[in-house]
Scaffold this motif. Structure first.
Motif, PDB file in Angstrom:
ATOM      1  N   UNK A  89       0.816  -1.218   0.000  1.00 16.35           N
ATOM      2  CA  UNK A  89       0.000   0.000   0.000  1.00 16.35           C
ATOM      3  C   UNK A  89       0.847   1.264   0.000  1.00 16.35           C
ATOM      4  N   UNK A  90       2.107   1.155  -0.439  1.00 17.07           N
ATOM      5  CA  UNK A  90       2.994   2.316  -0.437  1.00 17.07           C
ATOM      6  C   UNK A  90       2.616   3.343  -1.501  1.00 17.07           C
ATOM      7  N   UNK A  91       1.854   2.938  -2.506  1.00 17.63           N
ATOM      8  CA  UNK A  91       1.515   3.857  -3.597  1.00 17.63           C
ATOM      9  C   UNK A  91       0.779   5.091  -3.137  1.00 17.63           C
ATOM     10  N   UNK A 132       4.818  11.536   5.749  1.00 21.86           N
ATOM     11  CA  UNK A 132       3.857  10.664   5.083  1.00 21.86           C
ATOM     12  C   UNK A 132       4.240   9.224   5.437  1.00 21.86           C
ATOM     13  N   UNK A 133       3.406   8.583   6.246  1.00 20.59           N
ATOM     14  CA  UNK A 133       3.721   7.248   6.747  1.00 20.59           C
ATOM     15  C   UNK A 133       3.414   6.178   5.704  1.00 20.59           C
ATOM     16  N   UNK A 134       4.409   5.369   5.401  1.00 23.80           N
ATOM     17  CA  UNK A 134       4.212   4.211   4.532  1.00 23.80           C
ATOM     18  C   UNK A 134       3.842   3.021   5.416  1.00 23.80           C
ATOM     19  N   UNK A 154      -2.497   5.414   4.117  1.00 21.88           N
ATOM     20  CA  UNK A 154      -1.410   6.088   4.803  1.00 21.88           C
ATOM     21  C   UNK A 154      -1.957   7.165   5.725  1.00 21.88           C
ATOM     22  N   UNK A 155      -1.069   7.701   6.538  1.00 31.71           N
ATOM     23  CA  UNK A 155      -1.410   8.802   7.442  1.00 31.71           C
ATOM     24  C   UNK A 155      -0.411   9.925   7.218  1.00 31.71           C
TER      25      UNK A 155
END
Length: 241
Positions: free
Chosen positions: A27-29, A191-193, A231-232
């Protein structure tokens, strides 16, 4: 000191790392798209800004790929002081390169859809041959510090030469911490991965040196916490003493 607003904007794993294969998390995108839009695309949270600043290792990892500069060791002595070339693009990439080691191929770089003009930040440790190399490439440079970077002087010179109002601080961890502890950063955007890897040696978002004061404390005030897909996005103001 006259300086621009400086925001540190980074992607980060859930355990605080800024380098590693956690960037390949499924979900890194979402994080990558948010990171780029916020700082580099029209209408992003940090638009407008004049560009971004990173350290030598970050530059080698992403743009110069550890190439050696093609130096002429017999080059005529260049004039003392800074070397400023008129800009040809609305964005700058400021590279902190105290000893003059980066092997640039051009005075411009491409990052996704962003074209930026390269500017080097050197110290007096950079050789005459390296400064001649930059001049031949039409790469601007400023000199800030004798043996180590004088960050306040560097920012003051860059602000005057390039009419800066807002720029991004983009790592690595040592450079980020250096700016934070010297009061040269106004906001931290993370930006949290949603991923973690097992590398115990990868740097954190703020990486003090062994010579740094272990008792040094910096406080932050939460500005916003925004979930975006998987992400958060965290934004903190730096509390300046």
């Amino acid at each position: 000191m006259k300086r621009p607003n400086i925001f540190c904007h980074m992607t980060m794993s859930l355990n605080g790392k800024i380098v590693g294969n956690y960037h390949q998390a499924k979900n890194a995108g979402d994080a990558g798209k948010l990171f780029y839009h916020a700082a580099f695309e029209p209408g992003g949270a940090f638009d407008p800004n004049e560009g971004w600043l990173s350290g030598r290792k970050t530059t080698d990892d992403n743009f110069t790929f550890y190439r050696h500069p093609d130096l002429d060791l017999s080059a005529a002595r260049v004039p003392d002081g800074d070397f400023i070339v008129p800009n040809t693009h609305p964005k700058y990439y400021f590279s902190i390169d105290p000893h003059g080691r980066l092997g640039w191929q051009s005075n411009q770089l491409q990052y996704n859809d962003t074209t930026a003009t390269v500017v080097e930040v050197l110290t007096n440790q950079a050789s005459n041959a390296y400064k001649a190399f930059l001049r031949q490439k039409q790469i601007s440079y400023v000199i800030a510090g004798d043996t180590t970077l004088d960050a306040p002087l560097a920012i003051s010179k860059l602000t005057t030469a390039f009419h800066l109002h807002r720029i991004m601080l983009g790592g690595g961890g040592v450079l980020n911490w250096s700016f934070i502890k010297q009061g040269l950063c106004d906001e931290v955007s993370i930006v949290l991965i949603p991923g973690v890897d097992g590398d115990s040696q990868s740097p954190a978002i703020f990486q003090p040196l062994t010579s740094d004061d272990p008792e040094r404390l910096v406080n932050f005030t939460l500005k916003s916490a925004t979930p975006v897909g998987n992400t958060l996005w965290l934004r903190y103001l730096v509390d300046h003493d």
